[in-house]
Design a protein around this motif. Structure first.
Motif, mmCIF file in Angstrom:
data_model
loop_
_atom_site.group_PDB
_atom_site.id
_atom_site.type_symbol
_atom_site.label_atom_id
_atom_site.label_comp_id
_atom_site.label_asym_id
_atom_site.label_seq_id
_atom_site.Cartn_x
_atom_site.Cartn_y
_atom_site.Cartn_z
ATOM 1 N N ILE A 189 0.433 0.377 -12.639
ATOM 2 C CA ILE A 189 1.138 -0.694 -11.715
ATOM 3 C C ILE A 189 1.160 -0.486 -10.483
ATOM 4 N N ALA A 190 1.472 0.921 -10.020
ATOM 5 C CA ALA A 190 1.218 1.603 -8.944
ATOM 6 C C ALA A 190 0.010 0.986 -8.190
ATOM 7 N N GLY A 191 -1.243 1.338 -9.070
ATOM 8 C CA GLY A 191 -2.581 1.129 -8.545
ATOM 9 C C GLY A 191 -2.693 -0.155 -8.146
ATOM 10 N N LEU A 192 -2.303 -1.104 -8.778
ATOM 11 C CA LEU A 192 -2.530 -2.654 -8.682
ATOM 12 C C LEU A 192 -1.865 -3.088 -7.201
ATOM 13 N N MET A 193 -0.627 -2.489 -7.286
ATOM 14 C CA MET A 193 0.099 -2.806 -5.966
ATOM 15 C C MET A 193 -0.808 -2.318 -4.865
ATOM 16 N N CYS A 194 -1.116 -0.916 -4.976
ATOM 17 C CA CYS A 194 -1.945 -0.439 -3.831
ATOM 18 C C CYS A 194 -3.184 -1.074 -3.555
ATOM 19 N N PHE B 163 0.759 -1.238 -0.089
ATOM 20 C CA PHE B 163 0.022 -0.303 0.055
ATOM 21 C C PHE B 163 0.868 1.408 -0.066
ATOM 22 N N HIS B 164 1.720 1.249 0.831
ATOM 23 C CA HIS B 164 2.548 2.570 1.042
ATOM 24 C C HIS B 164 3.417 2.838 -0.182
ATOM 25 N N VAL B 165 3.964 1.746 -0.677
ATOM 26 C CA VAL B 165 4.759 1.744 -1.992
ATOM 27 C C VAL B 165 3.959 2.430 -3.124
ATOM 28 N N GLY B 166 2.757 1.777 -3.222
ATOM 29 C CA GLY B 166 2.043 2.093 -4.390
ATOM 30 C C GLY B 166 1.401 3.544 -4.150
ATOM 31 N N ILE B 167 1.021 3.984 -3.018
ATOM 32 C CA ILE B 167 0.313 5.103 -2.772
ATOM 33 C C ILE B 167 1.415 6.336 -2.820
#
Length: 234
Positions: A98-103, A56-60
Motif C-alpha cells: 500500500i505504501a509502495g503504491l502511494m509512493c 511520495f513523502h507519506v509512502g516513503i
C-alpha cells in the motif's frame, strides 16, 4: 568470481556506503551549509507538486520505518512477542504494498513534473534529476519483490535479510554469505539501496537530517505580539 562479487557488494560495500553517508553528511553541513536544502519549485505546477509530494513523502516514510524496524529489530524480540515470521511477512507485503503504491503515484507525478515541464527542467540540477530517477528505480525494484515474497510466506527469506542487516551492523565478517543465494531482484534492491546511502551527502536528500521532528516535543508555543496602531504622538 561470483563469491568474490557477493563478498565485495554485500560484505565490503555496505561499510563504504555507511562511512560516506555519515562522514559526508557531517562534512557537507560543516563546509557547505548554504547548499544544505531542498531546492523549491513550488511556484510551478503547484497542484501536481502538492499531490506528488504528499503521496511520495507519506509512502516513503512508511516504507523507511517498515524497513528500519523490520530489518534491525532482533528476531528474538518478535519471537518474545509471539509474532511469527509468516505473519510478519504478510504484514510487510500488505503495508509495504500500500505504501509502495502511494509512493509510486507520488514519485511518478514528481518525475513527470520535473522532466516534462521546461521551466522546472531548466532549473533542476543533474543531481536533482538523477536522485529522483534512482529513487524511482529503487521503488520499482521494491514493488517487484512482492510477487517473489508471495512465494515465501513462511518468512524464511525475510529472516535471511534481517540476519544480514544485523550482521553488517555488528561487524559480522560472513554476513554477505546470508544473501549470496537470494533472488537477483532482492540483491539488486539491496545494492541500489546501499548506493542511495553512498550518494546521499552529495544530493538534496541531506535535507532529511533537518526534518523539524523536534516540533512534536516542544513545550511551549511561539509568542507573537499583536499588531497595534501607532498614535499621532508615536
Amino acid at each position: 568470481m561470483a563469491s568474490y562479487i557477493n563478498h565485495a557488494v554485500y560484505g565490503w560495500y555496505p561499510y563504504l556506503c555507511l562511512t560516506v553517508f555519515l562522514l559526508g553528511s557531517v562534512i557537507r553541513f560543516d563546509r557547505e551549509q548554504y547548499t544544505w536544502k531542498s531546492g523549491s519549485s513550488q511556484l510551478l505546477r503547484r497542484r501536481q507538486l502538492r499531490w506528488g509530494s504528499n503521496l511520495f513523502h507519506v509512502g516513503i516514510l512508511v516504507i523507511f520505518v517498515g524497513h528500519f524496524v523490520g530489518l534491525l529489530t532482533p528476531i528474538a524480540v518478535f519471537d518474545a512477542l509471539g509474532i511469527g515470521h509468516g505473519f510478519k511477512q504478510g504484514l510487510a507485503i500488505v503495508a509495504g504494498g500500500i505504501a509502495g503504491l502511494m509512493c509510486f503515484v507520488g514519485i511518478a507525478l514528481l518525475t513527470h513534473r520535473r522532466l516534462f515541464d521546461p521551466r522546472i527542467r531548466a532549473t533542476s540540477s543533474f543531481s536533482d534529476t538523477a536522485i529522483l530517477l534512482i529513487l524511482f528505480a529503487q521503488l520499482l525494484l521494491g514493488l517487484a519483490t512482492i510477487p517473489i515474497s508471495l512465494g515465501h510466506m513462511d518468512g524464511h527469506e525475510m529472516v535471511k535479510f534481517m540476519n544480514w542487516a544485523q550482521g553488517i551492523l555488528t561487524l559480522r565478517g560472513d554476513a554477505w554469505m546470508l544473501v549470496a543465494d537470494a533472488h537477483p531482484i532482492f540483491k539488486a534492491h539491496l545494492a541500489l539501496g546501499m548506493t542511495i546511502f553512498l550518494l546521499f551527502p552529495f544530493t538534496r536528500l541531506v535535507h532529511i537530517w533537518s526534518a523539524p521532528v523536534w516540533y512534536l516535543g516542544r513545550r511551549g508555543y511561539q509568542v507573537v505580539r499583536t499588531r497595534r496602531t501607532l498614535g499621532p504622538a508615536e
